[in-house]
Scaffold this motif. Structure first.
Motif, mmCIF file in Angstrom:
data_model
loop_
_atom_site.group_PDB
_atom_site.id
_atom_site.type_symbol
_atom_site.label_atom_id
_atom_site.label_comp_id
_atom_site.label_asym_id
_atom_site.label_seq_id
_atom_site.Cartn_x
_atom_site.Cartn_y
_atom_site.Cartn_z
ATOM 1 N N ASP A 113 7.700 10.941 2.752
ATOM 2 C CA ASP A 113 6.377 11.216 2.188
ATOM 3 C C ASP A 113 5.258 11.098 3.217
ATOM 4 O O ASP A 113 4.261 11.799 3.130
ATOM 5 N N ASP A 114 5.405 10.195 4.193
ATOM 6 C CA ASP A 114 4.334 9.987 5.173
ATOM 7 C C ASP A 114 4.446 10.893 6.398
ATOM 8 O O ASP A 114 3.716 10.726 7.367
ATOM 9 N N VAL A 115 5.358 11.881 6.344
ATOM 10 C CA VAL A 115 5.501 12.850 7.427
ATOM 11 C C VAL A 115 5.019 14.207 6.911
ATOM 12 O O VAL A 115 5.457 14.657 5.857
ATOM 13 N N PRO A 116 4.094 14.871 7.639
ATOM 14 C CA PRO A 116 3.579 16.155 7.166
ATOM 15 C C PRO A 116 4.641 17.263 7.173
ATOM 16 O O PRO A 116 5.603 17.209 7.942
ATOM 17 N N TRP A 146 11.326 12.985 13.592
ATOM 18 C CA TRP A 146 10.335 13.935 13.109
ATOM 19 C C TRP A 146 9.165 13.862 14.072
ATOM 20 O O TRP A 146 8.767 12.772 14.486
ATOM 21 N N GLN A 147 8.598 15.009 14.461
ATOM 22 C CA GLN A 147 7.422 15.006 15.328
ATOM 23 C C GLN A 147 6.409 16.003 14.811
ATOM 24 O O GLN A 147 6.764 17.063 14.302
ATOM 25 N N TRP A 148 5.126 15.644 14.956
ATOM 26 C CA TRP A 148 4.051 16.523 14.528
ATOM 27 C C TRP A 148 2.790 16.194 15.302
ATOM 28 O O TRP A 148 2.663 15.139 15.901
ATOM 29 N N ARG A 149 1.877 17.130 15.296
ATOM 30 C CA ARG A 149 0.587 16.950 15.972
ATOM 31 C C ARG A 149 -0.383 16.328 14.985
ATOM 32 O O ARG A 149 -0.494 16.744 13.847
ATOM 33 N N ASP A 150 -1.109 15.313 15.461
ATOM 34 C CA ASP A 150 -2.150 14.661 14.681
ATOM 35 C C ASP A 150 -3.395 14.616 15.563
ATOM 36 O O ASP A 150 -3.557 13.704 16.367
ATOM 37 N N GLY A 151 -4.239 15.664 15.460
ATOM 38 C CA GLY A 151 -5.380 15.781 16.364
ATOM 39 C C GLY A 151 -4.887 16.055 17.772
ATOM 40 O O GLY A 151 -4.136 16.994 18.010
ATOM 41 N N GLN A 181 8.402 9.949 14.096
ATOM 42 C CA GLN A 181 8.988 8.987 13.166
ATOM 43 C C GLN A 181 10.496 9.153 13.209
ATOM 44 O O GLN A 181 11.009 10.269 13.137
ATOM 45 N N TYR A 182 11.188 8.038 13.316
ATOM 46 C CA TYR A 182 12.654 8.029 13.391
ATOM 47 C C TYR A 182 13.248 8.699 12.160
ATOM 48 O O TYR A 182 12.791 8.505 11.042
#
Length: 107
Positions: free
Chosen positions: A66-69, A87-92, A98-99
Protein backbone atom coordinates in the motif's frame (compact mmCIF):
# COMPACT_ATOMS: atom_id res chain seq x y z
CA UNK A 1 45.24 -14.68 -15.91
CA UNK A 2 47.62 -12.65 -18.05
CA UNK A 3 50.58 -10.79 -16.58
CA UNK A 4 49.99 -7.97 -19.05
CA UNK A 5 47.90 -5.01 -17.89
CA UNK A 6 44.43 -4.85 -19.43
CA UNK A 7 43.80 -2.70 -22.48
CA UNK A 8 41.44 0.17 -21.64
CA UNK A 9 38.40 0.74 -23.84
CA UNK A 10 39.07 3.26 -26.62
CA UNK A 11 35.97 5.18 -25.54
CA UNK A 12 37.42 6.15 -22.14
CA UNK A 13 39.03 9.60 -21.88
CA UNK A 14 42.78 9.61 -21.22
CA UNK A 15 42.30 11.45 -17.90
CA UNK A 16 40.13 8.63 -16.54
CA UNK A 17 42.57 5.95 -17.72
CA UNK A 18 45.50 7.77 -16.12
CA UNK A 19 43.61 8.22 -12.85
CA UNK A 20 42.61 4.55 -12.74
CA UNK A 21 46.18 3.44 -13.48
CA UNK A 22 47.37 5.46 -10.46
CA UNK A 23 44.68 4.07 -8.13
CA UNK A 24 45.19 1.38 -5.48
CA UNK A 25 43.49 -2.01 -5.82
CA UNK A 26 41.20 -1.19 -2.86
CA UNK A 27 40.09 2.08 -4.45
CA UNK A 28 39.60 0.32 -7.80
CA UNK A 29 37.21 -2.10 -6.06
CA UNK A 30 35.30 0.93 -4.72
CA UNK A 31 35.25 2.48 -8.20
CA UNK A 32 33.95 -0.77 -9.71
CA UNK A 33 31.17 -1.02 -7.11
CA UNK A 34 30.23 2.62 -7.63
CA UNK A 35 30.34 2.28 -11.44
CA UNK A 36 28.00 -0.73 -11.36
CA UNK A 37 25.56 1.14 -9.10
CA UNK A 38 25.77 4.20 -11.33
CA UNK A 39 25.04 2.15 -14.45
CA UNK A 40 22.00 0.62 -12.73
CA UNK A 41 20.83 4.08 -11.67
CA UNK A 42 21.23 5.61 -15.13
CA UNK A 43 19.52 2.66 -16.82
CA UNK A 44 16.66 2.92 -14.32
CA UNK A 45 16.41 6.67 -14.98
CA UNK A 46 16.21 5.98 -18.71
CA UNK A 47 13.50 3.36 -18.15
CA UNK A 48 11.55 5.71 -15.89
CA UNK A 49 11.85 8.45 -18.50
CA UNK A 50 10.54 6.15 -21.21
CA UNK A 51 7.70 4.87 -19.06
CA UNK A 52 6.71 8.45 -18.17
CA UNK A 53 6.44 9.18 -21.90
CA UNK A 54 4.14 6.22 -22.50
CA UNK A 55 0.44 6.93 -22.40
CA UNK A 56 -1.96 5.05 -20.21
CA UNK A 57 -1.65 3.98 -16.61
CA UNK A 58 -0.95 0.37 -15.79
CA UNK A 59 -3.06 -1.41 -13.23
CA UNK A 60 -1.65 -1.75 -9.74
CA UNK A 61 0.09 -5.14 -9.30
CA UNK A 62 -1.53 -7.42 -6.69
CA UNK A 63 1.70 -7.79 -4.69
CA UNK A 64 2.40 -4.04 -4.51
CA UNK A 65 2.39 -2.82 -0.88
CA UNK A 66 0.00 0.00 0.00
CA UNK A 67 2.84 2.45 0.73
CA UNK A 68 4.50 1.88 -2.67
CA UNK A 69 3.16 3.94 -5.61
CA UNK A 70 1.75 2.19 -8.68
CA UNK A 71 4.50 3.71 -10.84
CA UNK A 72 7.16 1.71 -8.93
CA UNK A 73 9.31 -0.74 -10.84
CA UNK A 74 11.17 -3.82 -9.61
CA UNK A 75 14.95 -3.80 -9.58
CA UNK A 76 17.55 -6.30 -8.35
CA UNK A 77 20.21 -5.27 -5.85
CA UNK A 78 23.20 -7.39 -4.88
CA UNK A 79 24.27 -7.15 -1.25
CA UNK A 80 27.08 -9.34 0.08
CA UNK A 81 26.78 -11.75 -2.87
CA UNK A 82 23.03 -12.13 -2.28
CA UNK A 83 20.44 -10.78 -4.73
CA UNK A 84 17.17 -9.15 -3.70
CA UNK A 85 14.16 -7.63 -5.44
CA UNK A 86 13.30 -4.07 -4.48
CA UNK A 87 10.43 -1.81 -5.50
CA UNK A 88 11.85 1.51 -6.73
CA UNK A 89 10.21 4.78 -7.67
CA UNK A 90 10.96 8.47 -8.04
CA UNK A 91 9.84 10.78 -5.25
CA UNK A 92 10.69 14.32 -6.37
CA UNK A 93 14.47 14.43 -6.85
CA UNK A 94 15.06 11.18 -4.96
CA UNK A 95 14.83 7.51 -5.86
CA UNK A 96 13.04 5.53 -3.15
CA UNK A 97 13.35 1.78 -2.59
CA UNK A 98 11.46 -0.80 -0.58
CA UNK A 99 12.47 -4.43 -0.09
CA UNK A 100 10.28 -6.97 -1.91
CA UNK A 101 11.90 -10.43 -1.66
CA UNK A 102 15.07 -12.43 -2.31
CA UNK A 103 15.79 -13.38 -5.91
CA UNK A 104 15.08 -17.05 -6.43
CA UNK A 105 18.04 -18.53 -8.35
CA UNK A 106 15.74 -21.26 -9.73
CA UNK A 107 13.67 -18.73 -11.76
Amino acid sequence: MSYEPPTPPATLPTEIINTLNETSPEQLQDVATYAEALVEHKEREARLGKSADQEGVEERPDDLPDDVPAKATITIKEINDNRYYYWQWRDGDKIRSQYKSPVNPDE
